[in-house]
Scaffold this active site. Sequence first.
Site: not given
Ligand code: NAP
Length: 283
Positions: A34, A79, A156, A174, A203
């Site tokens: 996202i 991080d 969030s 959150k 998503i």
């Molecule tokens: P994602 O691709 O796993 O995104 C998380 C990103 O954060 C990754 O690029 C990861 O990269 C980075 N990350 C994780 N831990 C970290 C740390 N300690 N320091 C720095 N970077 C870090 O997952 P996503 O599903 O797209 O989610 C993105 C956001 O949307 C999140 O805030 C999630 O809660 C929110 N969200 C997602 C959904 C959904 O449907 N997917 C729904 C509601 C909310 P590295 O591992 O390389 O660090």
Amino acid sequence: MTEAQETVHDPIGYLSPELLKGHVAFITGGGSGINLGIAKAFARCGAAVAICGRTEERLAAAATELEALGARVAYKAADVRDPEALQASIDHAAEQLGDISIAVAGAAGNFFARAEEMSPNAFRTVVDIDLMGAYHTARFAFPYLQRTRGSVLFISAGQAYKANKYQAHVGAAKAGIEMLMKDLAVEWGPYGIRSNSLVPGPISGTEGMARLAAQSGDEAWKRAVPLGRYGDKEEIGAMAAVLSGPLGAYVTGSQYIVDGGIGLTSSAHVSEAVERELFRTEQ
Ligand code: NAP
Ligand code: COA
């Protein structure tokens, strides 16, 4: 599902390619999912974009995609739990691209775990990444946001306001982000800094949904969404661009729910499936 609902659409295409011209965005977690969708939307709207995450190779690959959209791009791995490393990444972005005017706190971690079984370190890890990471992002972007009268956007999740089994760590983190968002809107409003949150629903093509739908399946999730489908990264990116730029100039302290309506429905399908598959118990 009707033909109209299935039509591939390009919400970012409705926005001006100059909407964010002159803006510099810094996005944690911008190397994937996202948050990369948000970075791409910003790039298509004319912003320079800096991304941050823990994995250098992931950032490099995402930077190539962003440059292909015509954006000036910077990245430095950090991080978000490490204040010094994150500050260095933010300062590096500003050195490369100019004063940051949009900060997006998107990095997060998630897994299903029973509240009574997960280790204190498991709970703390998610709170540290999501909530502390969001605070660090706003905290170290502040000097730049103050100069640019900029905006901070917190990514969030529905867990912030809707109770779920096996998500106590995520819900606590959150929900904390939502109050941080409001407090900063009040405290930083006099500097002209806006603070908002965006709540995506499920998503498609994301790590978050890969983890959350692993047990319950995509169809069960889609049935829980009143609009009957997952959202797209582009739909989140477009809303982030609207909120973060001049179209959102009078919007602060607000939570934007972009979830197809799933926040209004029961999450029982998830709990039952997780109990069956993940915890291997008879229900
Ligand atoms: P994602 O691709 O796993 O995104 C998380 C990103 O954060 C990754 O690029 C990861 O990269 C980075 N990350 C994780 N831990 C970290 C740390 N300690 N320091 C720095 N970077 C870090 O997952 P996503 O599903 O797209 O989610 C993105 C956001 O949307 C999140 O805030 C999630 O809660 C929110 N969200 C997602 C959904 C959904 O449907 N997917 C729904 C509601 C909310 P590295 O591992 O390389 O660090
Ligand atoms: N169930 C229960 N506990 C778990 C767990 C799970 N599925 N996954 C990790 N933990 C615990 C670990 O056991 C550890 O606790 P311990 O030290 O008491 O054993 C603690 O959480 C930290 O795990 P660790 O793997 O050291 O953390 P990390 O900092 O390397 O990774 C995570 C953080 C666990 C959140 C990892 O899943 C991650 O990097 N996630 C980012 C991607 C993501 O979650 N995307 C979706 C965003 S919504």
